[in-house]
Structures are given as C-alpha cells and as structure tokens.
Write a protein that holds these residues in place. Structure first.
Motif, short mmCIF file in Angstrom:
data_model
loop_
_atom_site.label_atom_id
_atom_site.label_comp_id
_atom_site.label_asym_id
_atom_site.label_seq_id
_atom_site.Cartn_x
_atom_site.Cartn_y
_atom_site.Cartn_z
N TYR A 112 0.84 -1.20 0.00
CA TYR A 112 0.00 0.00 0.00
C TYR A 112 0.87 1.25 0.00
O TYR A 112 0.60 2.22 -0.70
CB TYR A 112 -0.93 0.03 1.21
N ARG A 113 1.93 1.25 0.80
CA ARG A 113 2.82 2.40 0.89
C ARG A 113 3.49 2.65 -0.46
O ARG A 113 3.58 3.80 -0.91
CB ARG A 113 3.87 2.15 1.98
N MET A 114 3.95 1.59 -1.11
CA MET A 114 4.59 1.74 -2.42
C MET A 114 3.60 2.26 -3.46
O MET A 114 3.95 3.09 -4.30
CB MET A 114 5.19 0.41 -2.86
N ALA A 115 2.37 1.79 -3.41
CA ALA A 115 1.35 2.25 -4.36
C ALA A 115 1.05 3.73 -4.14
O ALA A 115 0.90 4.49 -5.10
CB ALA A 115 0.08 1.42 -4.21
N ARG A 116 0.97 4.15 -2.87
CA ARG A 116 0.73 5.58 -2.58
C ARG A 116 1.89 6.42 -3.12
O ARG A 116 1.68 7.47 -3.70
CB ARG A 116 0.56 5.80 -1.08
N GLU A 117 3.11 5.96 -2.90
CA GLU A 117 4.29 6.68 -3.39
C GLU A 117 4.27 6.77 -4.92
O GLU A 117 4.57 7.82 -5.48
CB GLU A 117 5.58 6.00 -2.94
N ALA A 118 3.92 5.67 -5.57
CA ALA A 118 3.87 5.66 -7.04
C ALA A 118 2.82 6.65 -7.55
O ALA A 118 3.08 7.39 -8.51
CB ALA A 118 3.57 4.25 -7.55
N ARG A 119 1.66 6.70 -6.90
CA ARG A 119 0.62 7.65 -7.30
C ARG A 119 1.10 9.08 -7.11
O ARG A 119 0.83 9.96 -7.94
CB ARG A 119 -0.67 7.41 -6.53
N GLU A 165 3.06 14.12 -9.56
CA GLU A 165 4.10 15.14 -9.71
C GLU A 165 4.60 15.21 -11.15
O GLU A 165 4.82 16.30 -11.68
CB GLU A 165 5.26 14.83 -8.76
N MET A 166 4.75 14.06 -11.78
CA MET A 166 5.21 14.03 -13.17
C MET A 166 4.17 14.66 -14.10
O MET A 166 4.51 15.41 -15.01
CB MET A 166 5.52 12.60 -13.61
#
Length: 92
Positions: A69-76, A81-82
């Motif tokens: 979940y943490r990685m998915a939030r970071e990816a979003r 930002e991109m």
C-alpha cells in the motif's frame, strides 16, 4: 448463512462504499481480491452485506500488504508530480 445475515439486506457497491466511508473502487478491488464476499442476484450486479464489508475493512493488514500500500501511494504521488510537471512544461 448466519442468522444475522439472513436479516441483513444485500446492498449495492455504492451503498456499502458510502456507509463504510470508502470509494466504490476500493470495494470492487477488495472483492476482486477475495477479501470481501459478494453475491450476484438475477440482475448480475454485485451485492454485499455491510457487516462483511466492515469486517474486511477493519481486519489488520500484514506487513507485506502495508508495504505494498505504501509503495502504491508513493507511485501515485510520483505520477501526479510528473503529470503536474508535464502540464507546467506545456504551458511555458
């Protein structure tokens, strides 16, 4: 089926999502992952028991799930930002 489930009405995805305070996609994803049971009456649409949704949403997550979940939030966050950078670039 437990006795309380016999008395509890089956609800639509939107209704249980609103009652549980989450989005419809959250309910659908959890159902697709097998974390929330559902039935499909004659019309073919999913129906849920609110008690089962609440049970799934309050179930503790494993460390692996939390990392995911943490990685998915970071990816979003990075994707947002991109996209914002790309919009700024197009404006200039």
């Amino acid at each position: 089926m437990a006795k309380h489930e016999e008395l509890e009405p089956l609800m639509t995805c939107s209704a249980v999502a609103k009652a549980a305070g989450v989005g419809r996609e959250t309910i659908r994803r959890m159902a697709d992952a097998g974390k929330i049971p559902y039935s499909r009456p004659t019309g073919g649409h999913r129906r849920y028991l609110l008690s089962q949704v609440h049970a799934a949403l309050t179930k503790p997550v494993t460390d692996a799930e939390e990392r995911c979940y943490r990685m998915a939030r970071e990816a979003r966050k990075i994707e947002a930002e991109m996209a914002a950078a790309e919009r700024r670039k197009r404006k200039s």
